[in-house]
Design an enzyme around this catalytic site. Sequence first.
Site, PDB file in Angstrom:
ATOM      1  N   VAL A  59      19.059   8.503  31.612  1.00 37.67           N
ATOM      2  CA  VAL A  59      19.588   8.452  30.015  1.00 37.67           C
ATOM      3  C   VAL A  59      18.872   9.461  29.167  1.00 37.67           C
ATOM      4  O   VAL A  59      19.632   9.887  28.196  1.00 37.67           O
ATOM      5  CB  VAL A  59      19.532   7.044  29.652  1.00 37.67           C
ATOM      6  CG1 VAL A  59      20.340   6.161  30.418  1.00 37.67           C
ATOM      7  CG2 VAL A  59      18.268   6.665  29.249  1.00 37.67           C
ATOM      8  N   ASN A  85      20.565  -0.202  26.773  1.00 36.04           N
ATOM      9  CA  ASN A  85      19.386  -0.938  27.202  1.00 36.04           C
ATOM     10  C   ASN A  85      18.121  -0.510  27.814  1.00 36.04           C
ATOM     11  O   ASN A  85      17.151  -0.925  28.007  1.00 36.04           O
ATOM     12  CB  ASN A  85      19.881  -2.190  28.078  1.00 36.04           C
ATOM     13  CG  ASN A  85      18.953  -2.993  28.937  1.00 36.04           C
ATOM     14  OD1 ASN A  85      18.108  -4.054  28.063  1.00 36.04           O
ATOM     15  ND2 ASN A  85      18.870  -2.911  29.917  1.00 36.04           N
ATOM     16  N   SER A 137      13.549  -4.074  19.338  1.00 33.68           N
ATOM     17  CA  SER A 137      12.704  -5.108  19.870  1.00 33.68           C
ATOM     18  C   SER A 137      11.978  -5.550  18.509  1.00 33.68           C
ATOM     19  O   SER A 137      12.352  -4.882  17.399  1.00 33.68           O
ATOM     20  CB  SER A 137      11.490  -4.212  20.719  1.00 33.68           C
ATOM     21  OG  SER A 137      10.260  -5.216  20.641  1.00 33.68           O
ATOM     22  N   TYR A 150       6.342   3.221  21.569  1.00 35.13           N
ATOM     23  CA  TYR A 150       7.409   2.367  21.731  1.00 35.13           C
ATOM     24  C   TYR A 150       7.851   1.771  20.359  1.00 35.13           C
ATOM     25  O   TYR A 150       9.119   1.632  20.370  1.00 35.13           O
ATOM     26  CB  TYR A 150       6.803   1.048  22.671  1.00 35.13           C
ATOM     27  CG  TYR A 150       7.817  -0.025  23.076  1.00 35.13           C
ATOM     28  CD1 TYR A 150       8.735   0.399  24.214  1.00 35.13           C
ATOM     29  CD2 TYR A 150       7.692  -1.395  22.504  1.00 35.13           C
ATOM     30  CE1 TYR A 150       9.635  -0.667  24.539  1.00 35.13           C
ATOM     31  CE2 TYR A 150       8.783  -2.160  22.978  1.00 35.13           C
ATOM     32  CZ  TYR A 150       9.435  -2.057  23.790  1.00 35.13           C
ATOM     33  OH  TYR A 150      10.397  -2.885  24.436  1.00 35.13           O
ATOM     34  N   SER A 153      10.166   4.440  18.869  1.00 32.46           N
ATOM     35  CA  SER A 153      11.361   4.569  19.494  1.00 32.46           C
ATOM     36  C   SER A 153      12.297   3.359  18.996  1.00 32.46           C
ATOM     37  O   SER A 153      13.485   3.538  18.729  1.00 32.46           O
ATOM     38  CB  SER A 153      11.455   4.639  20.874  1.00 32.46           C
ATOM     39  OG  SER A 153      10.882   3.442  21.654  1.00 32.46           O
ATOM     40  N   LYS A 154      11.873   2.066  19.037  1.00 35.35           N
ATOM     41  CA  LYS A 154      12.666   0.973  18.818  1.00 35.35           C
ATOM     42  C   LYS A 154      13.022   0.527  17.278  1.00 35.35           C
ATOM     43  O   LYS A 154      14.100   0.402  17.146  1.00 35.35           O
ATOM     44  CB  LYS A 154      11.936  -0.322  19.076  1.00 35.35           C
ATOM     45  CG  LYS A 154      11.821  -0.368  20.730  1.00 35.35           C
ATOM     46  CD  LYS A 154      13.035  -0.372  21.398  1.00 35.35           C
ATOM     47  CE  LYS A 154      12.783  -0.717  22.900  1.00 35.35           C
ATOM     48  NZ  LYS A 154      13.932  -0.242  23.812  1.00 35.35           N
ATOM     49  N   ILE A 183      10.601 -11.336  26.393  1.00 39.42           N
ATOM     50  CA  ILE A 183      11.636 -11.865  27.595  1.00 39.42           C
ATOM     51  C   ILE A 183      10.937 -11.569  28.818  1.00 39.42           C
ATOM     52  O   ILE A 183      10.283 -10.640  29.119  1.00 39.42           O
ATOM     53  CB  ILE A 183      12.897 -11.207  27.514  1.00 39.42           C
ATOM     54  CG1 ILE A 183      13.483 -10.883  25.947  1.00 39.42           C
ATOM     55  CG2 ILE A 183      13.778 -11.579  28.522  1.00 39.42           C
ATOM     56  CD1 ILE A 183      14.081 -12.143  25.433  1.00 39.42           C
TER      57      ILE A 183
HETATM   58  P1  NAD Z   1      12.751  -3.874  32.892  1.00 42.42           P
HETATM   59  O1  NAD Z   1      11.737  -2.758  33.226  1.00 42.42           O
HETATM   60  O2  NAD Z   1      12.962  -5.025  33.632  1.00 42.42           O
HETATM   61  O3  NAD Z   1      14.115  -2.787  33.116  1.00 42.42           O
HETATM   62  C1  NAD Z   1      14.537  -1.621  32.359  1.00 42.42           C
HETATM   63  C2  NAD Z   1      15.394  -0.804  33.474  1.00 42.42           C
HETATM   64  O4  NAD Z   1      15.720   0.261  32.666  1.00 42.42           O
HETATM   65  C3  NAD Z   1      15.016  -0.602  34.832  1.00 42.42           C
HETATM   66  O5  NAD Z   1      15.923  -1.074  35.752  1.00 42.42           O
HETATM   67  C4  NAD Z   1      14.715   0.785  34.625  1.00 42.42           C
HETATM   68  O6  NAD Z   1      14.932   1.543  36.163  1.00 42.42           O
HETATM   69  C5  NAD Z   1      15.926   1.327  33.821  1.00 42.42           C
HETATM   70  N1  NAD Z   1      15.420   2.779  33.290  1.00 42.42           N
HETATM   71  C6  NAD Z   1      14.349   3.040  32.851  1.00 42.42           C
HETATM   72  N2  NAD Z   1      14.187   4.313  32.490  1.00 42.42           N
HETATM   73  C7  NAD Z   1      15.605   4.804  32.605  1.00 42.42           C
HETATM   74  C8  NAD Z   1      16.300   6.059  32.395  1.00 42.42           C
HETATM   75  N3  NAD Z   1      15.433   7.177  31.977  1.00 42.42           N
HETATM   76  N4  NAD Z   1      17.564   6.313  32.942  1.00 42.42           N
HETATM   77  C9  NAD Z   1      18.157   5.051  33.176  1.00 42.42           C
HETATM   78  N5  NAD Z   1      17.501   4.025  33.366  1.00 42.42           N
HETATM   79  C10 NAD Z   1      16.324   3.785  33.122  1.00 42.42           C
HETATM   80  O7  NAD Z   1      12.749  -3.992  31.243  1.00 42.42           O
HETATM   81  P2  NAD Z   1      13.550  -5.012  30.484  1.00 42.42           P
HETATM   82  O8  NAD Z   1      12.483  -5.962  30.061  1.00 42.42           O
HETATM   83  O9  NAD Z   1      14.750  -5.792  31.128  1.00 42.42           O
HETATM   84  O10 NAD Z   1      13.870  -4.281  29.323  1.00 42.42           O
HETATM   85  C11 NAD Z   1      15.379  -3.774  28.811  1.00 42.42           C
HETATM   86  C12 NAD Z   1      15.189  -3.223  27.282  1.00 42.42           C
HETATM   87  O11 NAD Z   1      14.741  -4.496  26.769  1.00 42.42           O
HETATM   88  C13 NAD Z   1      14.268  -2.366  26.953  1.00 42.42           C
HETATM   89  O12 NAD Z   1      14.874  -1.397  26.200  1.00 42.42           O
HETATM   90  C14 NAD Z   1      13.097  -2.970  26.588  1.00 42.42           C
HETATM   91  O13 NAD Z   1      12.314  -1.900  25.637  1.00 42.42           O
HETATM   92  C15 NAD Z   1      13.776  -4.034  26.000  1.00 42.42           C
HETATM   93  N6  NAD Z   1      13.007  -5.106  25.358  1.00 42.42           N
HETATM   94  C16 NAD Z   1      12.389  -6.015  26.316  1.00 42.42           C
HETATM   95  C17 NAD Z   1      11.645  -7.176  26.027  1.00 42.42           C
HETATM   96  C18 NAD Z   1      10.663  -8.029  26.922  1.00 42.42           C
HETATM   97  O14 NAD Z   1      10.061  -8.795  26.591  1.00 42.42           O
HETATM   98  N7  NAD Z   1      11.033  -7.858  28.257  1.00 42.42           N
HETATM   99  C19 NAD Z   1      11.355  -7.061  24.716  1.00 42.42           C
HETATM  100  C20 NAD Z   1      11.946  -6.265  23.590  1.00 42.42           C
HETATM  101  C21 NAD Z   1      12.947  -5.404  24.135  1.00 42.42           C
END
Ligand code: NAD
Length: 242
Positions: A59, A85, A137, A150, A153-154, A183
């Site tokens: 992305v 996402n 986030s 991070y 960015s958010k 999460i």
């Molecule tokens: P995760 O690491 O389990 O999954 C992230 C996915 O994004 C992976 O499949 C990865 O391969 C893909 N990805 C990474 N870089 C990429 C790129 N350049 N192009 C395409 N795909 C790419 O993370 P998650 O916990 O499922 O997080 C999903 C979103 O939720 C993120 O933006 C994260 O910042 C946000 N978030 C997560 C939490 C949490 O507690 N898990 C909290 C707040 C926000």
Amino acid sequence: MNDSRVAVVTGSARGIGLAVSRRLLQDGWVVAGCDLLEAELEERASELGQDFHPYAVDVGDPDSVSGACEAIEAELGVPTGLVNNAGITRDGLLVRMDPADWEAVLRVNLTGSFLMTRALARGMMRARSGSIVYVSSVVALTGSAGQANYSSSKAGLLGLTRTLARELGSRNIRVNAIAPGFIETDMTKDLPEEVRAGYAARIALGRMGQPGDAAALVAFLLSDGACYISGAVIPLDGGLTT
Ligand code: NAD
């Protein structure tokens, strides 16, 4: 119901993006799942069935994004749902933060969301229909020591959300952000036990969130039930920030 039922979900090979894809498929969407992890995406495609279409995309790379989005529109039709996402972390305290780690996180989390939106907005404008969700986030709202890149960015995604809600609203395109707290996914699984315990103690509902909790909110924002919600930032944190 939107006229088109094609939704694009980035970061769909794992975690929240995978749960969102699964939920949207249940709700009758055709899903274009975009991720860096090509082999994992193919595996997901065989699990999730014929309405899930895998696209290998970085992305943060303008050429990769425009190539994939053109292919999605040609092969599936114009998407009216977009879930930005995909996200990464490269944590470190400010004084030790390598500028490359700052750039990498901004490139994927913020620039990636901009590029995907730019590539797909024109189709939505023509369709006069769309719902765009940014996965931000809680740290965009509260800050987080060790996450200058991070959290910036958010927080940037919130500016994008509110600006595009104004810019695209007259074309019946809604733009919202969700702000998850903790999460349970690969992103959080390696956090030290004391950090997890610290979070758990502050979450009003007394439990970590599950990817399905985020998927339910995203699916609602893409549905007609959310037809008058735009420019909103919705916390999804079990009461962590109350
Ligand atoms: P995760 O690491 O389990 O999954 C992230 C996915 O994004 C992976 O499949 C990865 O391969 C893909 N990805 C990474 N870089 C990429 C790129 N350049 N192009 C395409 N795909 C790419 O993370 P998650 O916990 O499922 O997080 C999903 C979103 O939720 C993120 O933006 C994260 O910042 C946000 N978030 C997560 C939490 C949490 O507690 N898990 C909290 C707040 C926000």
